[in-house]
Write an enzyme that holds these catalytic residues in place. Structure first.
Site, PDB file in Angstrom:
ATOM      1  N   HIS A 183       0.673  -1.064  -0.236  1.00  0.00           N
ATOM      2  CA  HIS A 183       0.173   0.086   0.147  1.00  0.00           C
ATOM      3  C   HIS A 183       1.007   1.250  -0.410  1.00  0.00           C
ATOM      4  O   HIS A 183       1.005   2.055  -0.576  1.00  0.00           O
ATOM      5  CB  HIS A 183      -0.695  -0.016   1.310  1.00  0.00           C
ATOM      6  CG  HIS A 183      -1.204   1.026   1.234  1.00  0.00           C
ATOM      7  ND1 HIS A 183      -3.108   1.531   0.962  1.00  0.00           N
ATOM      8  CD2 HIS A 183      -1.139   2.393   2.391  1.00  0.00           C
ATOM      9  CE1 HIS A 183      -3.586   2.578   1.287  1.00  0.00           C
ATOM     10  NE2 HIS A 183      -1.883   3.816   2.265  1.00  0.00           N
ATOM     11  N   GLU A 184       1.887   1.820   0.455  1.00  0.00           N
ATOM     12  CA  GLU A 184       2.564   2.755   0.740  1.00  0.00           C
ATOM     13  C   GLU A 184       3.369   2.272  -0.400  1.00  0.00           C
ATOM     14  O   GLU A 184       3.935   3.607  -0.469  1.00  0.00           O
ATOM     15  CB  GLU A 184       3.630   2.088   2.412  1.00  0.00           C
ATOM     16  CG  GLU A 184       2.853   2.302   3.222  1.00  0.00           C
ATOM     17  CD  GLU A 184       2.267   3.647   3.420  1.00  0.00           C
ATOM     18  OE1 GLU A 184       1.952   4.472   3.173  1.00  0.00           O
ATOM     19  OE2 GLU A 184       0.528   3.121   4.345  1.00  0.00           O
ATOM     20  N   HIS A 192       1.611   4.930  -2.480  1.00  0.00           N
ATOM     21  CA  HIS A 192       1.600   5.970  -2.668  1.00  0.00           C
ATOM     22  C   HIS A 192       2.909   6.752  -3.466  1.00  0.00           C
ATOM     23  O   HIS A 192       2.409   7.739  -4.502  1.00  0.00           O
ATOM     24  CB  HIS A 192       1.324   6.516  -1.133  1.00  0.00           C
ATOM     25  CG  HIS A 192       0.377   6.301  -0.824  1.00  0.00           C
ATOM     26  ND1 HIS A 192      -0.889   6.757  -0.980  1.00  0.00           N
ATOM     27  CD2 HIS A 192       0.070   5.340   0.755  1.00  0.00           C
ATOM     28  CE1 HIS A 192      -1.335   6.723   0.205  1.00  0.00           C
ATOM     29  NE2 HIS A 192      -1.278   6.306   0.799  1.00  0.00           N
ATOM     30  N   ASP A 232      -4.585   1.134  -1.865  1.00  0.00           N
ATOM     31  CA  ASP A 232      -4.870  -0.857  -1.528  1.00  0.00           C
ATOM     32  C   ASP A 232      -4.935  -1.879  -2.020  1.00  0.00           C
ATOM     33  O   ASP A 232      -5.029  -2.180  -2.489  1.00  0.00           O
ATOM     34  CB  ASP A 232      -6.683   0.093  -0.942  1.00  0.00           C
ATOM     35  CG  ASP A 232      -6.642   0.359   0.771  1.00  0.00           C
ATOM     36  OD1 ASP A 232      -5.290   1.062   1.163  1.00  0.00           O
ATOM     37  OD2 ASP A 232      -7.616   0.564   0.821  1.00  0.00           O
TER      38      ASP A 232
END
Length: 400
Positions: free
Chosen positions: A254-255, A258, A337
């Site tokens: 998820h990170e 980004h 996500d």
């Protein structure tokens, strides 16, 4: 494959995960998060009330005159001095509220590991870092207001983008290490998997850092922070302590999302647009409020004391835009996500991580509630998404 997929009930799997958090734990989580709705409102009202007190009692005007005398009428310095003193005084007035929201309430719900002294030291550190930079930035903005009454809002928006970029770029290198210790993650299969996932998605990561966030909080978290050469991949020790490799990989995926999707730049540009709108509202509302309230003793929109009026307008503006700002962030979180599910291929790990976040985020809000108050997808939304992903990848190799 079609038969296997048909046999997997997404909704039943989602409900099974959500059912693992019930009773007192669910009540506690809901109460903590729902209380945050009121904290947003009361926090804004307290800020507005304190600023109005400074105006109503004439303190803002007297402080502005004092700052100008102390600096020999040099308005940049006078504005910076005003802002420093004003910010310190308002911080003292608001300290009981900040202590309640940041310390006592966190302990009430079992989320904090800090002593009161540790919390105060960190708050003072943060103020020592942010106040001088903020004061200088706003003083420069006020110079623009005085010199270019018609275009200052555009210059202010550009300056906001620069300041935000500075804090994002400088944070991992110069600021965050003042509060926590970052150490390389020991070599392990999990570390190798994280780095492999990063490289496979074009993230220039040569190491994974572990931050000792447990000295402050019980929350799990991770991030890919910074800009350009300051970019670094990190996770906190609370996440590592779960001993759930699939869950940790899902969070890291998820990170990484980004970073790959450019969300830092997207959010900077989005918030600069909102700040620009706020400046335009200020350019109309602040002069009108000053004209209607001569007893405040504020000369014009460029008077250092006018910052108290600015702060009221800003507080109202961003309080009303809470659903907008939350939705902007939530959209990016939703994209991350999806990226994380595809990168980590760990839908059950993702669902377990969503449950851990549910310790302090209400798991099942209504749709309107989620749209207004959530800056991340809810636990139920995330788990349902993970189970839907799982249903589309049943029996595939490498799915955890």
């Amino acid at each position: 494959m079609a038969i296997a997929q048909a046999a997997f009930d997404v909704e039943a799997a989602t409900r099974a995960y959500l059912a693992t958090v019930s009773g007192a734990a669910r009540i506690r989580s809901d109460a903590y998060f729902e209380g945050g709705y009121w904290l947003t409102l009361w926090g804004a009202l307290i800020s507005i009330g304190v600023a109005y007190l400074f105006l109503r009692m004439g303190w803002a005007a007297r402080l502005s005159a004092w700052a100008q005398r102390q600096t020999g009428g040099r308005m940049f310095l006078a504005t910076a001095l005003f802002l420093l003193v004003f910010s310190l005084l308002t911080a003292v007035i608001e300290l009981p509220w900040q202590a309640y929201t940041g310390y006592f309430r966190e302990h009430q719900y079992g989320m904090s590991n800090q002593t009161l002294g540790e919390w105060l030291v960190e708050m003072l550190k943060g103020a020592a870092i942010s106040l001088p930079i903020t004061a200088l930035a706003i003083a420069a903005l006020f110079i623009g207001v005085r010199r270019s009454p018609k275009r200052w809002w555009a210059y202010g928006a550009a300056g906001t983008a620069v300041v935000m970029s500075f804090f994002i770029a400088a944070g991992p290198v110069f600021i965050e290490p003042l509060f926590n210790t970052y150490k390389p993650m020991p070599a392990s299969p999990l570390q190798a998997q994280i780095l492999s996932m990063a490289r496979a998605n074009g993230v220039p990561a040569h190491d994974v850092l572990v931050v000792d966030a447990s000295k402050q909080t019980k929350r799990i978290s991770a991030n890919v922070a910074g800009l350009g050469p300051t970019t670094r991949v990190a996770l906190n020790d609370n996440l590592l302590a779960t001993k759930d490799d699939a869950g940790t990989l899902s969070v890291m995926g998820h990170e990484l999302g980004h970073y790959v999707l450019g969300h830092v730049v997207v959010l900077i540009l989005s918030f600069v647009v909102l700040i620009t709108l706020a400046f335009l509202v200020v350019s109309v509302a602040v002069p009108a409020l000053i004209r209607r309230n001569p007893a405040w003793g504020i000369k014009d929109i460029g008077d250092p004391g006018a910052f108290a009026v600015w702060s009221i307008v800003f507080s109202v503006f961003f309080l009303l835009l809470t659903p907008v700002t939350n939705s902007l962030i939530r959209f990016n979180e939703h994209q991350a996500d999806i990226f994380g599910l595809n990168a980590a291929r760990a839908p059950d790990g993702f669902a377990r991580s969503a449950l851990r976040l549910g310790a302090y985020r209400k798991l099942e809000p209504g749709p309107i509630e989620e749209a207004i108050f959530y800056d991340h997808p809810s636990g139920a939304t995330r788990i349902r998404m993970a189970m839907q992903w799982k249903s589309e990848h049943l029996n595939e190799p490498g799915v955890r």
